[in-house]
Design a protein around this motif. Structure first.
Motif, PDB file in Angstrom:
ATOM      1  N   HIS A  62       8.066   1.069   1.392  1.00 16.54           N
ATOM      2  CA  HIS A  62       7.259   1.329   0.193  1.00 16.54           C
ATOM      3  C   HIS A  62       5.842   0.773   0.336  1.00 16.54           C
ATOM      4  O   HIS A  62       4.947   1.164  -0.398  1.00 16.54           O
ATOM      5  CB  HIS A  62       7.920   0.736  -1.058  1.00 16.54           C
ATOM      6  N   GLU A  64       3.250   0.181   3.425  1.00 21.01           N
ATOM      7  CA  GLU A  64       3.044   0.381   4.856  1.00 21.01           C
ATOM      8  C   GLU A  64       2.491  -0.861   5.545  1.00 21.01           C
ATOM      9  O   GLU A  64       2.831  -1.129   6.704  1.00 21.01           O
ATOM     10  CB  GLU A  64       2.089   1.552   5.099  1.00 21.01           C
ATOM     11  N   PHE A  93      12.175   6.914   4.616  1.00 19.96           N
ATOM     12  CA  PHE A  93      11.199   7.417   3.640  1.00 19.96           C
ATOM     13  C   PHE A  93      11.840   8.210   2.514  1.00 19.96           C
ATOM     14  O   PHE A  93      11.175   8.534   1.531  1.00 19.96           O
ATOM     15  CB  PHE A  93      10.194   8.342   4.324  1.00 19.96           C
ATOM     16  N   LEU A 105       9.073   7.021  -0.187  1.00 26.87           N
ATOM     17  CA  LEU A 105       7.640   7.148   0.032  1.00 26.87           C
ATOM     18  C   LEU A 105       7.184   8.604   0.089  1.00 26.87           C
ATOM     19  O   LEU A 105       6.093   8.935  -0.377  1.00 26.87           O
ATOM     20  CB  LEU A 105       7.248   6.441   1.338  1.00 26.87           C
ATOM     21  N   PRO A 109       4.786   8.475  -3.190  1.00 27.85           N
ATOM     22  CA  PRO A 109       4.105   7.447  -2.398  1.00 27.85           C
ATOM     23  C   PRO A 109       3.312   6.440  -3.219  1.00 27.85           C
ATOM     24  O   PRO A 109       3.077   5.323  -2.763  1.00 27.85           O
ATOM     25  CB  PRO A 109       3.181   8.262  -1.490  1.00 27.85           C
ATOM     26  N   GLY A 120       2.554  11.900   0.477  1.00 25.59           N
ATOM     27  CA  GLY A 120       3.701  11.153   0.982  1.00 25.59           C
ATOM     28  C   GLY A 120       4.059  11.550   2.403  1.00 25.59           C
ATOM     29  O   GLY A 120       4.356  10.699   3.253  1.00 25.59           O
ATOM     30  N   ARG A 123       1.377  10.100   4.751  1.00 26.58           N
ATOM     31  CA  ARG A 123       1.507   8.652   4.925  1.00 26.58           C
ATOM     32  C   ARG A 123       2.735   8.295   5.751  1.00 26.58           C
ATOM     33  O   ARG A 123       2.711   7.369   6.565  1.00 26.58           O
ATOM     34  CB  ARG A 123       1.532   7.960   3.561  1.00 26.58           C
TER      35      ARG A 123
END
Length: 352
Positions: A62, A64, A93, A105, A109, A120, A123
């Protein structure tokens, strides 16, 4: 009078997989990590590599920044134990929910219910590229059947979760995945559905999906011969002990599929108490030490700091390096357990 899309509130265009792969390309260095790890896992399944594999990392990604800090800590440990243990970072994810909740995520995200899936996916792919650049392979659960087209080139090990192992859609998807796949037993603890999934996934299939241009396509697969069972406990209790492992082995043998299995030390095998993961882990390593070579690995949910916290859209009020989904063990315990397992496994295996 319309009869379509009555309950659809919005449809947003999503960029095709090719646009993500071209704007965030895999490098030769990362491709080498992915392909070599996939081959190593296949060799572990084939018993031509005597090591165990360990999937360790956060229950879900959640944050990075914290996730990359974890990867940077994990890499040197992975190098220290590489003669006995193949370490794969758990990079999840997508989170299946029993009812409702944060779906991961990719789905949300920003942690605020805005569901910016385009961002999302970007990322998530960027995170996988960073982990690969560090030198670590990644393992993840595939939940949405379209997701692999956006990120599977960066994944060394895939999972089909307890809630989806019985799903025909996910069995078909697994039959076309390019990496070895672990199938978890059902949420009630039943392993037979995972055995059935392995039988299905090793067979060819044809199903609806999307191509790299994002267009609807008929996907034809050749079948995935590298599937294995993942024991994760269930509502009936843990299934990591020797008697449950033996029972699972009998089911695998009867199904004429690979007898190798991996044990998830979290979820039902820790009664959802992260403090019990270590005990389950040591029991499983003990079984391998005593000669059960059908146990090819373990999974642990681990983060920088132990425990879990409630999701809060105000990031300033959240604890750094603490899970927002299942509670995890902390980094210090993770490093200790990996070091201990390295010594235990090293006493009995033939180093490749």
């Amino acid at each position: 009078m319309t009869t379509s899309d009555i309950r659809i509130t919005d449809l947003k265009p999503l960029g095709p997989p090719r646009s993500f792969l071209e704007s965030q390309p895999i490098t030769p260095q990362i491709a080498k990590v992915v392909t070599e790890t996939r081959t190593a896992i296949e060799n572990i399944e084939n018993r031509t590599d005597s090591r165990m594999m360990m999937l360790v990392g956060p229950c879900s990604i959640h944050d990075e920044k914290a996730g990359i800090e974890y990867a940077e800590k994990l890499y040197p440990i992975a190098q220290e134990v590489k003669d006995t243990i193949l370490v794969v970072m758990r990079v999840y994810f997508e989170k299946p929910r029993t009812t409702v909740g944060w779906k991961g995520l990719i789905n949300d995200p920003n942690l605020d219910g805005t569901f910016d899936i385009q961002t999302g996916l970007k990322r998530a792919r960027d995170f996988l590229l960073q982990v690969g650049a560090i030198g670590l392979p990644s393992g993840t659960e595939f939940l949405d059947p379209f997701t692999p087209q956006y990120m599977a080139d960066l994944i060394s090990w895939g999972a089909i979760g307890a809630r989806t192992t019985e799903s025909q859609t996910h069995r078909q998807m697994a039959s076309g995945l390019s990496m070895p796949v672990g199938f978890k037993n059902g949420t009630d603890g039943t392993a037979q559905i995972a055995v059935d999934a392995m039988i299905s996934a090793q067979s060819p299939h044809a199903f609806l999906g999307i191509d790299h241009l994002g267009q609807t396509a008929v996907v034809n697969t050749s079948g995935n011969p590298y599937g294995h069972l993942v024991l994760r406990g269930g509502r009936q209790g843990p299934n990591f002990r020797a008697d449950a492992v033996a029972e699972a082995h009998d089911l695998l043998t009867a199904g004429n599929v690979r007898p190798q299995l991996l044990v998830d030390c979290s979820h039902g095998n820790s009664n959802k108490d992260h403090k019990l993961q270590g005990a389950a882990f040591k029991d499983v390593i003990g079984q391998r030490h005593d000669g059960n070579t059908n146990i090819i690995g373990c999974m642990m949910e681990s983060n920088l700091n132990p425990g879990a916290q409630k999701l809060n859209s105000d990031r300033s009020k959240m604890e750094y390096g603490v899970s927002v989904t299942d509670a995890c063990i902390g980094w210090d315990e993770t490093a200790q357990l990996l070091g201990w397992a390295h010594k235990q496994v090293g006493e009995v295996i033939r180093v490749p």
